[in-house]
Write a protein that holds these residues in place. Structure first.
Motif, PDB file in Angstrom:
ATOM      1  N   THR A  13       0.648  -1.024  -0.208  1.00  0.00           N
ATOM      2  CA  THR A  13      -0.016  -0.311   0.179  1.00  0.00           C
ATOM      3  C   THR A  13       0.668   1.191  -0.208  1.00  0.00           C
ATOM      4  O   THR A  13       0.742   2.340  -0.866  1.00  0.00           O
ATOM      5  CB  THR A  13      -0.774   0.264   1.064  1.00  0.00           C
ATOM      6  N   LYS A  14       2.130   1.089   0.513  1.00  0.00           N
ATOM      7  CA  LYS A  14       2.913   2.665   0.331  1.00  0.00           C
ATOM      8  C   LYS A  14       3.804   2.252  -0.548  1.00  0.00           C
ATOM      9  O   LYS A  14       4.912   1.344   0.733  1.00  0.00           O
ATOM     10  CB  LYS A  14       3.354   3.026   2.054  1.00  0.00           C
ATOM     11  N   LEU A  15       4.289   2.191  -1.663  1.00  0.00           N
ATOM     12  CA  LEU A  15       5.304   1.542  -2.089  1.00  0.00           C
ATOM     13  C   LEU A  15       6.692   2.597  -2.147  1.00  0.00           C
ATOM     14  O   LEU A  15       6.005   3.610  -3.071  1.00  0.00           O
ATOM     15  CB  LEU A  15       4.574   1.475  -3.456  1.00  0.00           C
ATOM     16  N   ILE A  16       7.532   2.557  -1.369  1.00  0.00           N
ATOM     17  CA  ILE A  16       8.282   2.970  -1.293  1.00  0.00           C
ATOM     18  C   ILE A  16      10.049   2.808  -2.359  1.00  0.00           C
ATOM     19  O   ILE A  16      10.029   1.232  -1.134  1.00  0.00           O
ATOM     20  CB  ILE A  16       8.734   3.602  -0.160  1.00  0.00           C
TER      21      ILE A  16
END
Length: 154
Positions: A13-16
Motif C-alpha cells: 500500500t505504501k510503495l517506496i
C-alpha cells in the motif's frame, strides 16, 4: 513459487523504492518473460493493471526491488486464481454503461467519465478518465460521455 504464501494486494500500500547502486537485477530476460506473461492476465484481471504497468515501466533496467515486487504480484495471482472476469460463450447483445462525476473536480473542471461495455454477460471494455473538454451543463457532460462510449463501441 508453487508453494508460496499468497498476499492480499498486488503491491504494497505504501510503495517506496530507492535506487541503491549495484542492486540491478542481473537476469533481464527472466524479468521480461515473467512481466510479459503477466500482461495477458490484465485482460481478465483488471486489479493487476496498476501493478503490471508499474513493473513494465522498469523493463530496461529493473532493480532487485522490482524483481521482489514481481514475485509479490505472482503471490497475489496465486491467491486470486479463482477470481477474474468470466469469458463465456453467449449471444451477441452489445451493451454499454456510462457514468460521470459532474462538477466535483474543481481544479481544472474536467469531468471524470467511467464506462464499460458488455457483450451479453462478458465485460469486453472499460475505462475511467478525464473528459478532454469542459462541459457547461450536466446535459452537455452526459452527451460528451455518451459520445465517448459510442466511439469505443464503434
Amino acid at each position: 513459487m508453487v508453494d508460496c504464501r499468497p498476499v492480499s494486494t498486488p503491491l504494497p500500500t505504501k510503495l517506496i523504492l530507492k535506487y541503491i547502486p549495484g542492486s540491478a537485477y542481473e537476469r533481464l530476460e527472466h524479468y521480461w518473460q515473467i512481466t510479459g506473461a503477466l500482461q495477458y492476465l490484465m485482460i481478465t484481471c483488471p486489479d493487476l493493471l496498476y501493478a503490471i504497468n508499474y513493473l513494465c515501466q522498469h523493463m530496461h533496467s529493473p532493480l532487485q526491488s522490482h524483481y521482489q515486487l514481481l514475485k509479490r504480484v505472482l503471490r497475489y495471482v496465486k491467491g486470486t486464481l479463482s477470481l477474474g472476469l468470466p469469458i463465456q460463450p453467449s449471444s451477441l447483445v452489445l451493451t454499454g454503461f456510462v457514468d460521470l462525476d459532474w462538477a466535483t473536480y474543481h481544479i481544472d473542471h474536467h469531468l471524470i467519465t467511467g464506462y464499460y461495455t458488455f457483450l451479453d454477460n462478458t465485460l469486453i471494455s472499460w475505462t475511467v478518465r478525464k473528459q478532454s473538454s469542459i462541459a457547461r451543463s450536466s446535459t452537455e457532460a452526459e452527451y460528451i460521455a455518451l459520445s465517448i462510449v459510442a466511439c469505443d463501441i464503434i
